[in-house]
Design an enzyme around this catalytic site. Structure first.
Site, PDB file in Angstrom:
ATOM      1  N   SER A 291      -1.091  -0.500   1.868  1.00 50.70           N
ATOM      2  CA  SER A 291      -1.823   0.057   2.999  1.00 50.70           C
ATOM      3  C   SER A 291      -1.013   0.190   4.271  1.00 50.70           C
ATOM      4  O   SER A 291      -1.368   0.989   5.139  1.00 50.70           O
ATOM      5  CB  SER A 291      -3.069  -0.788   3.281  1.00 50.70           C
ATOM      6  OG  SER A 291      -2.707  -2.115   3.630  1.00 50.70           O
TER       7      SER A 291
ATOM      8  N   HIS B 125      -6.735   1.613  -1.897  1.00 48.83           N
ATOM      9  CA  HIS B 125      -6.211   2.769  -1.174  1.00 48.83           C
ATOM     10  C   HIS B 125      -5.733   3.848  -2.145  1.00 48.83           C
ATOM     11  O   HIS B 125      -4.782   4.576  -1.862  1.00 48.83           O
ATOM     12  CB  HIS B 125      -5.091   2.346  -0.229  1.00 48.83           C
ATOM     13  CG  HIS B 125      -5.570   1.569   0.954  1.00 48.83           C
ATOM     14  ND1 HIS B 125      -6.082   2.170   2.090  1.00 48.83           N
ATOM     15  CD2 HIS B 125      -5.658   0.238   1.165  1.00 48.83           C
ATOM     16  CE1 HIS B 125      -6.438   1.249   2.961  1.00 48.83           C
ATOM     17  NE2 HIS B 125      -6.195   0.066   2.426  1.00 48.83           N
TER      18      HIS B 125
ATOM     19  N   LYS C  99     -14.133   2.536   1.136  1.00 52.61           N
ATOM     20  CA  LYS C  99     -13.155   3.471   1.694  1.00 52.61           C
ATOM     21  C   LYS C  99     -13.518   4.897   1.268  1.00 52.61           C
ATOM     22  O   LYS C  99     -14.373   5.519   1.871  1.00 52.61           O
ATOM     23  CB  LYS C  99     -11.738   3.058   1.299  1.00 52.61           C
ATOM     24  CG  LYS C  99     -11.321   1.733   1.952  1.00 52.61           C
ATOM     25  CD  LYS C  99      -9.926   1.317   1.589  1.00 52.61           C
ATOM     26  CE  LYS C  99      -9.462   0.116   2.411  1.00 52.61           C
ATOM     27  NZ  LYS C  99     -10.268  -1.092   2.217  1.00 52.61           N
TER      28      LYS C  99
END
Length: 391
Positions: free
Chosen positions: A178, A206, A237
């Site tokens: 990240s 991610h 996310k």
């Protein structure tokens, strides 16, 4: 000081006035000029823009109406409803795995996995730059712990050789990291794991939803879907942006976690509205990869224009685009001035990142238009010249 941040949905800027608590992310109070175009959010994890997608919002409202605000219980008592079982089945199908288990967050998923799976006779081998939740999860288990240098396959092989004396070996890595936006070399990791009889665990927070041709993640991107044993990821996310996490993998592992994973056993079940939103987000991804392709194209546009302007941008075509500046004060002051120009970004410095590697981490979303991307680059060029980061 609430304002509408395009690119990240509705967002409050009140945290800019709080203290940083020693995180290295310097909050600031700056004067923001009035603008009819609003503030462009370039620091959210809303990679696909689904947190404000009308179908996702409607699915959340429908779940709220049908199941209520919450179940007031853990999963093994009365907190398991059809919406949870349906979502777990959908997650497993999305990742092409046998089963899945939901948690309140991926931090909880990482906290629950290693302690339940590994014994004092086992070993876990972890990339030195893995997320804090992986590190904390590993600390909770009694397995022997090995840390290999970031993305260094020679060092991982040496550690695997050293760990041959243990009963079970688990290689643990982020799929996409990240802070730097770089991607784990899963082909090489899986090859070494096969050679030395190890399992592979990947944290895909991610990556899920937007890496790979259909958004399945780094295992799809690198063609090793059938070689990664365990995946942990998040619903907070790309998949709706609210909260929630999960583990997906072999059915016996998931059954074990339902009996032994403490964050699962002793936490309330996922709120129905969150489950409903995430379920709809997965539906949208499985119907079409158009959103994934849109985000990838905009990421390439931003990276290309920033590099042409003279900036150093780390990462490998990931929507996390760390603009490297080195000096902590420079990163903080430039972020302040970017906000004055209607671009919301955050400067990161030590201890979040190593000393002398301060950066502004930009995150691209599918809901950014090409004009938004260009406006962000133009602001970076203007502010970079103002502060001497560009000639």
């Amino acid at each position: 000081l609430p304002t509408c941040l395009r690119g990240g949905g509705w967002f409050a800027l009140e945290h800019l006035l709080d203290s940083d608590g020693g995180t290295g992310v310097r909050p600031t109070a700056v004067s923001i000029p009035s603008s009819t175009s609003g503030i462009l959010n370039f620091c959210a994890n809303n990679y696909l823009g689904l947190s404000s997608h009308p179908e996702v919002i409607q699915a959340g409202l429908q779940a709220l109406e049908e199941f209520g605000a919450g179940l007031s219980s853990t999963r093994f008592i009365c907190g398991t409803q059809s919406i949870h079982k349906d979502l777990e089945a959908k997650i497993a199908r999305f990742h092409q795995r046998e089963d899945a288990i939901l948690y309140p967050s991926c931090f909880d998923a990482n906290a629950g996995l290693f302690e339940a799976l590994l014994t004092p006779q086992d070993a876990v081998l972890s990339d030195e730059l893995n997320h804090a939740s992986i590190i904390d999860g590993i600390r909770l288990c009694k397995a022997h712990k090995y840390r290999y240098r970031h993305l260094d396959m020679a060092d991982l092989e040496a550690k695997l050789q050293e760990a041959q004396k243990h009963r079970l070996r688990l290689v643990a890595t982020d799929g996409a990291f990240s802070m730097d936006g770089d991607i784990a070399p899963l082909q090489e990791i899986c090859h070494l794991a096969s050679r030395y009889g190890a399992l592979v665990f990947v944290d895909e927070c991610h990556a899920t939803g937007f890496l790979g041709a259909t958004g399945r993640g780094t295992d799809e991107l690198l063609g090793v879907t059938d070689q990664v044993t365990i995946i942990n990821s998040t619903l907070g996310k790309a998949l709706g942006g609210a909260s929630g996490g999960y583990t997906t993998g072999p059915e016996p592992l998931v059954s074990l976690l339902r009996q032994r994973a403490r964050p699962y056993l002793f936490s309330n079940s996922l709120p129905p509205a969150v489950a409903g939103c995430a379920s709809k987000a997965l539906d949208l991804l499985m119907e079409s990869n158009a959103i994934v392709q849109s985000m990838a194209a905009k990421t390439q546009r931003f990276r290309r224009k920033m590099k042409a302007a003279g900036f150093t941008v780390l990462g490998a075509n990931h929507p996390i685009c760390p603009v490297m500046l080195g000096d902590a004060r420079l990163a903080s002051c430039m972020a302040d001035d970017m906000l004055k120009r209607g671009i919301f970004v955050i400067g990161f410095s030590y201890p979040v990142v190593p000393k002398n590697k301060a950066r502004i981490r930009v995150q691209i979303s599918a809901v950014h238009s090409e004009e938004d991307i260009d406006r962000c680059v133009e602001a970076f060029v203007e502010v970079g010249r103002l502060h001497g980061a560009l000639p």
